[in-house]
Design a protein around this motif. Structure first.
Motif, mmCIF file in Angstrom:
data_model
loop_
_atom_site.group_PDB
_atom_site.id
_atom_site.type_symbol
_atom_site.label_atom_id
_atom_site.label_comp_id
_atom_site.label_asym_id
_atom_site.label_seq_id
_atom_site.Cartn_x
_atom_site.Cartn_y
_atom_site.Cartn_z
ATOM 1 N N GLN A 48 0.829 -1.217 0.000
ATOM 2 C CA GLN A 48 0.000 0.000 0.000
ATOM 3 C C GLN A 48 0.853 1.254 0.000
ATOM 4 O OE1 GLN A 48 -3.030 -2.227 2.856
ATOM 5 N NE2 GLN A 48 -2.153 -0.387 3.668
ATOM 6 N N ARG A 52 0.785 4.157 -2.702
ATOM 7 C CA ARG A 52 0.419 5.544 -2.399
ATOM 8 C C ARG A 52 1.477 6.528 -2.892
ATOM 9 N NH1 ARG A 52 -4.438 6.811 0.665
ATOM 10 N NH2 ARG A 52 -3.684 8.880 0.143
ATOM 11 N N TYR A 64 -6.108 -2.455 -4.624
ATOM 12 C CA TYR A 64 -5.734 -1.682 -3.440
ATOM 13 C C TYR A 64 -6.697 -1.943 -2.281
ATOM 14 C CZ TYR A 64 -4.107 2.228 -0.625
ATOM 15 O OH TYR A 64 -3.583 2.981 0.388
ATOM 16 N N HIS A 71 -4.988 -5.951 5.166
ATOM 17 C CA HIS A 71 -4.019 -5.313 6.063
ATOM 18 C C HIS A 71 -4.700 -4.932 7.387
ATOM 19 C CE1 HIS A 71 -0.634 -2.674 7.221
ATOM 20 N NE2 HIS A 71 -1.499 -1.714 7.459
ATOM 21 N N HIS A 386 -1.286 4.663 13.364
ATOM 22 C CA HIS A 386 0.005 3.961 13.295
ATOM 23 C C HIS A 386 0.906 4.372 14.458
ATOM 24 C CE1 HIS A 386 -1.286 2.752 9.251
ATOM 25 N NE2 HIS A 386 -0.487 1.726 9.448
ATOM 26 N N ARG A 449 -7.556 9.388 3.108
ATOM 27 C CA ARG A 449 -7.207 8.005 3.457
ATOM 28 C C ARG A 449 -8.029 7.078 2.563
ATOM 29 N NH1 ARG A 449 -10.282 6.041 8.994
ATOM 30 N NH2 ARG A 449 -9.221 4.116 8.460
ATOM 31 N N ARG A 450 -7.695 5.794 2.598
ATOM 32 C CA ARG A 450 -8.460 4.760 1.901
ATOM 33 C C ARG A 450 -8.702 5.095 0.429
ATOM 34 N NH1 ARG A 450 -13.103 2.971 6.306
ATOM 35 N NH2 ARG A 450 -11.805 1.434 7.315
HETATM 36 C C1 HEM Z 1 5.068 -2.614 7.572
HETATM 37 C C2 HEM Z 1 4.381 -1.835 8.373
HETATM 38 C C3 HEM Z 1 3.180 -1.021 7.930
HETATM 39 C C4 HEM Z 1 3.009 -0.263 6.815
HETATM 40 C C5 HEM Z 1 4.019 0.006 5.716
HETATM 41 C C6 HEM Z 1 1.659 0.274 6.854
HETATM 42 C C7 HEM Z 1 1.105 1.105 5.899
HETATM 43 C C8 HEM Z 1 -0.220 1.446 5.801
HETATM 44 C C9 HEM Z 1 -0.819 2.213 4.743
HETATM 45 C C10 HEM Z 1 -0.064 2.819 3.585
HETATM 46 C C11 HEM Z 1 -2.164 2.272 4.983
HETATM 47 C C12 HEM Z 1 -3.237 2.780 4.058
HETATM 48 C C13 HEM Z 1 -3.638 4.164 4.069
HETATM 49 C C14 HEM Z 1 -4.899 4.409 3.318
HETATM 50 O O1 HEM Z 1 -4.948 4.305 2.069
HETATM 51 O O2 HEM Z 1 -5.898 4.734 3.985
HETATM 52 C C15 HEM Z 1 -2.413 1.548 6.196
HETATM 53 C C16 HEM Z 1 -3.649 1.368 6.786
HETATM 54 C C17 HEM Z 1 -3.864 0.767 8.006
HETATM 55 N N1 HEM Z 1 -2.896 0.197 8.834
HETATM 56 FE FE1 HEM Z 1 -0.933 0.032 8.403
HETATM 57 N N2 HEM Z 1 1.048 -0.169 7.986
HETATM 58 C C18 HEM Z 1 1.953 -0.955 8.675
HETATM 59 C C19 HEM Z 1 1.742 -1.562 9.901
HETATM 60 C C20 HEM Z 1 0.560 -1.523 10.605
HETATM 61 C C21 HEM Z 1 0.374 -2.041 11.927
HETATM 62 C C22 HEM Z 1 1.448 -2.723 12.762
HETATM 63 C C23 HEM Z 1 -0.935 -1.842 12.239
HETATM 64 C C24 HEM Z 1 -1.695 -2.194 13.486
HETATM 65 C C25 HEM Z 1 -1.351 -3.025 14.403
HETATM 66 C C26 HEM Z 1 -1.578 -1.208 11.115
HETATM 67 C C27 HEM Z 1 -2.909 -0.879 11.040
HETATM 68 C C28 HEM Z 1 -3.518 -0.274 9.961
HETATM 69 C C29 HEM Z 1 -4.941 -0.025 9.863
HETATM 70 C C30 HEM Z 1 -5.998 -0.375 10.903
HETATM 71 C C31 HEM Z 1 -5.160 0.619 8.638
HETATM 72 C C32 HEM Z 1 -6.486 1.149 8.108
HETATM 73 C C33 HEM Z 1 -7.162 0.244 7.189
HETATM 74 C C34 HEM Z 1 -8.399 0.898 6.664
HETATM 75 O O3 HEM Z 1 -8.447 2.130 6.484
HETATM 76 O O4 HEM Z 1 -9.355 0.150 6.448
HETATM 77 N N3 HEM Z 1 -0.639 -1.022 10.139
HETATM 78 N N4 HEM Z 1 -1.208 1.054 6.688
#
Ligand code: HEM
Ligand code: CU
Length: 559
Positions: A48, A52, A64, A71, A386, A449-450
Motif C-alpha cells: 500500500q 500511495r 488496493y 491489512h 500507526h 485516506r483509503r
Molecule cells: C510494515 C508496516 C506497515 C506499513 C508500511 C503500513 C502502511 C499502511 C498504509 C499505507 C495504509 C493505508 C492508508 C490508506 O490508504 O488509507 C495503512 C492502513 C492501516 N494500517 Fe498500516 N502499515 C503498517 C503496519 C501496521 C500495523 C502494525 C498496524 C496495526 C497493528 C496497522 C494498522 C492499519 C490499519 C488499521 C489501517 C487502516 C485500514 C483501513 O483504512 O481500512 N498497520 N497502513
C-alpha cells in the motif's frame, strides 16, 4: 483444605519448574498466529505504501482495496487479539498456579473457532468478494460468508473470556479475602471489556447477514455504524489496557525497581473499563443524524479517558526516576542515563510510551468537533493510529515477546538476540517516525485516506502530496525490515535459542506500600456501574436512530 494445599503446591511448582508444557503450548500457538499475521499484514502494508507513493501499480486481480481490507483485518483483528490472549493466558497460568484443565479446553475451543472464523473471512477477501475494509460499513455489502466468519471469531473470543473468568473465580474461591494478583486483575479487565464490547458488533453482524444474503431488503446504516463503533472504540482500549499492564507491572521489574501504587493501578483499570464503551460516537463526529448533545457526551467520555492515561504517565515516570536515583542517577534529567537503554525488554516499551505522547495528543485533536472537520478521513487519521496501535501497542508487544517467548519455550534471550532486538526497535522507531509524520502532514494538506494512488488529472494540490508520500514509502520499507527481524526473533526464541530458564518479570509493590482497599475486588459493582454508564451513553441515541430512521439501504458492491 485439600484444595488449598493442592493449590499452593501448584503455585510453588509453577515458580520452581516454570510454566507447564500444556499451558505453554496454548500461549505459543496464539503468539505464532499473531506474528504470522504481522508478517503478512506488514507485507500488504508495504504494498500500500509503495502504491500511495506512485511507485507500484497493483494488478487487477489484487486491488488496493482488497489489500487494505486484509491489512486492517490481519493487524487490528488477528495480531492484537491473538497476542493479547496468548500473553494474558500465560500471565493467568503463571500468577494463578497453572490453568485449570477446563480453562485449557476453553482456550483451545476458542482457538479453533477463531481460526475457522479467520479462514471464512479471508477466503472472500482473497476472492475480491469482501473488499469492505475492516470496518465493513453498510451499505457496502460483502459475501455473507465473510460475516459468518466474524461471528465465529467473536464466539472464539468469548470462549477465552469465559476461560479467564472461570480461572480467576476459582482462584478467588480458594483465596478468600485476598487480592487477585495484579496481572490477573488486568486480564479480568481486558476480558470484561472484550466480552461486553463485542456484544454490539455481534448484533450488527446478525443484522447484516440476512441483508447480505437477500432475505431482508434494507438496512439501517446509522444503526450499523453506531453498533460498530461501540465495539471498535472499545477494542482500541483493550489493546491499550494490554500494553499498560506491561508498563505498570513488567517494565519496573526489568529496570530493577518496584511498581507504583497497587491501589492506583487497580483504579486505573476500573476507570478504563467503566468509561470506555460510551466514547464510540467520537468516530462519528461528522455523521449526520446524531444530535449535538449526544456527540458532546461521547466526546466528554473520550476526553475523560485521558485522565487515567495521565495518571499512568505520572506513575511510570515516578517509577523511572525513583529507580534511576537509587542507582546513583542525579539531576533533573540526567538520571535518565541510568535506565537500561541497551535492554530491549525496556527500550521497546519505553519508546512505545513516548510515542503515546504525540499519539494521545493527536487523539484529543480528533475528538474536537472543529478540528475533526479538518482531519476526518484524511491520511492524518492513518498517521494517528500507526502511532497509537502501530507503535505504542505493537512496540510494547514486541518488548514483551523478548521475555515471554523464552519463558514459554524454556530458552534464554542471548546478548546477541537482545542486540538484534535493540536494532529492530530502532528501525521500527525511525520507520514509524518517517511514516507517521508524513501521514499526519499530508493529511493536513488534504490527502484522503483509503484511496489508491491518483493525481486527480494532475491537479496541482494532489501533485503537492507526492514528496510526503515518498517519505511514507521510505518509512514503510524500514518498517517491513523491522517486521522481518521481529518475526525472525520470535521464531528463533521459540525454537532455536539455547535452553534455559527465563523469568516472567513481575515487579513487587513498594516496601512500605499502603494496603490496597478490598473494594477494588468488587467486579460485580464495576460491571453494574459500567452498564449504567453505557446506558447513559447509548439508550437515547439508539431510540432516536431506530425510531426516526430514514428509509434503509439495499446492499451495494462498490468495488
Ligand atoms: C510494515 C508496516 C506497515 C506499513 C508500511 C503500513 C502502511 C499502511 C498504509 C499505507 C495504509 C493505508 C492508508 C490508506 O490508504 O488509507 C495503512 C492502513 C492501516 N494500517 Fe498500516 N502499515 C503498517 C503496519 C501496521 C500495523 C502494525 C498496524 C496495526 C497493528 C496497522 C494498522 C492499519 C490499519 C488499521 C489501517 C487502516 C485500514 C483501513 O483504512 O481500512 N498497520 N497502513
Ligand atoms: Cu475511539
Amino acid at each position: 483444605m485439600e484444595a488449598i494445599i493442592k493449590k499452593s503446591f501448584n503455585e510453588k511448582a509453577n515458580k520452581v519448574l516454570g510454566i507447564s508444557p500444556e499451558d505453554a503450548i496454548i500461549s505459543k500457538s496464539y503468539l505464532l498466529v499473531a506474528f504470522a499475521a504481522l508478517l503478512l499484514g506488514g507485507l500488504l502494508g508495504l504494498l500500500q505504501g509503495l502504491n500511495r507513493a506512485g511507485l507500484l501499480v497493483l494488478p487487477s486481480w489484487f486491488t488496493y482495496y482488497q489489500v487494505l481490507t486484509a491489512h486492517g483485518f490481519l493487524l487490528v483483528v488477528v495480531l492484537t487479539a491473538f497476542f493479547a490472549i496468548g500473553y494474558f493466558y500465560a500471565a493467568l497460568s503463571h500468577t494463578l498456579g497453572g490453568l485449570l484443565p477446563k480453562v485449557r479446553k476453553l482456550a483451545w475451543i476458542g482457538f479453533a473457532l477463531k481460526i475457522i472464523g479467520f479462514v471464512l473471512a479471508v477466503v472472500p477477501i482473497l476472492m475480491n468478494k469482501a473488499s469492505v475494509l475492516y470496518t465493513f460499513y453498510p451499505p457496502m455489502a460483502a459475501h455473507p460468508v465473510f460475516y459468518i466468519g466474524l461471528v465465529f471469531i467473536v464466539l472464539g473470543v468469548w470462549m477465552c473470556a469465559f476461560g479467564a473468568f472461570v480461572q480467576v473465580a476459582n482462584w478467588r474461591k480458594l483465596n478468600k479475602g485476598q487480592h487477585v494478583p495484579i496481572l490477573a486483575y488486568f486480564a479480568t479487565g481486558v476480558f470484561v471489556l472484550l466480552f461486553f464490547g463485542s456484544i454490539p458488533v455481534t448484533i450488527e453482524v446478525l443484522m447484516i447477514i440476512p441483508w447480505a444474503i437477500g432475505w431482508v431488503e434494507t438496512i439501517n446504516v446509522m444503526l450499523a455504524r453506531t453498533l460498530f463503533w461501540a465495539f471498535g472504540h472499545t477494542l482500541v482500549n483493550i489493546w491499550y489496557l494490554t500494553a499498560v499492564s506491561a508498563w505498570y507491572v513488567v517494565v519496573p521489574k526489568v529496570i530493577g525497581g518496584r511498581r507504583f501504587s497497587d491501589t492506583l493501578t487497580r483504579v486505573v483499570i476500573m476507570l478504563l473499563v467503566i468509561m470506555n464503551i460510551p466514547g464510540g460516537f467520537h468516530h462519528q463526529i461528522i455523521d449526520p443524524g446524531i444530535t449535538e448533545h449526544v456527540k458532546f457526551l461521547h466526546v466528554f467520555m473520550s476526553l475523560a479517558i485521558g485522565f487515567p492515561s495521565l495518571m499512568t504517565a505520572y506513575a511510570m515516570f515516578s517509577v523511572f526516576e525513583k529507580t534511576a536515583k537509587k542507582k546513583g542517577g542525579k539531576g533533573i534529567v540526567s538520571w535518565f542515563r541510568k535506565l537500561p537503554w541497551g535492554d530491549v525488554r525496556f527500550l521497546a516499551p519505553m519508546i512505545a510510551m513516548i510515542a503515546f505522547i504525540p499519539g494521545g495528543a493527536g487523539g484529543i485533536v480528533q475528538s474536537t468537533n472543529q478540528l475533526n472537520q479538518v482531519v476526518h478521513n484524511t491520511m492524518w487519521v492513518v498517521g494517528h493510529f500507526h502511532l497509537t496501535v502501530g507503535t505504542s501497542v505493537v512496540l510494547t508487544f514486541y518488548g514483551i515477546s523478548y521475555w515471554l517467548v523464552p519463558y514459554l519455550s524454556k530458552r534464554v534471550l542471548t546478548p546477541r538476540m537482545n542486540k538484534l532486538g535493540v536494532i529492530q526497535t530502532l528501525i521500527w522507531t525511525v520507520g514509524m517516525a518517517l511514516m507517521a509524520v508524513a501521514m499526519h502532514w499530508v493529511g493536513l494538506l488534504g490527502s484522503p485516506r483509503r484511496t489508491s494512488y491518483t493525481t486527480y488529472f494532475d491537479n496541482a494540490t494532489a501533485l503537492g502530496w507526492d514528496p510526503y508520500l515518498m517519505f511514507l514509502a521510505v518509512g514503510g520499507t524500514l518498517l517491513m525490515i523491522g517486521v522481518i527481524l521481529q518475526v525472525y526473533a520470535v521464531v528463533h526464541l521459540m525454537f532455536f535459542a539455547p535452553k534455559g530458564e527465563s523469568e516472567f518479570p513481575i515487579a513487587d509493590v513498594e516496601e512500605h506500600a499502603a494496603k490496597t482497599p478490598y473494594w477494588t475486588e468488587r467486579w460485580g459493582r464495576v460491571i453494574v456501574i459500567m452498564l449504567i454508564v453505557i446506558a447513559i451513553g447509548y439508550v437515547i441515541p439508539l431510540i432516536e436512530i431506530i425510531g426516526n430512521a430514514p428509509p434503509g439501504s439495499p446492499p451495494y458492491k462498490t468495488w
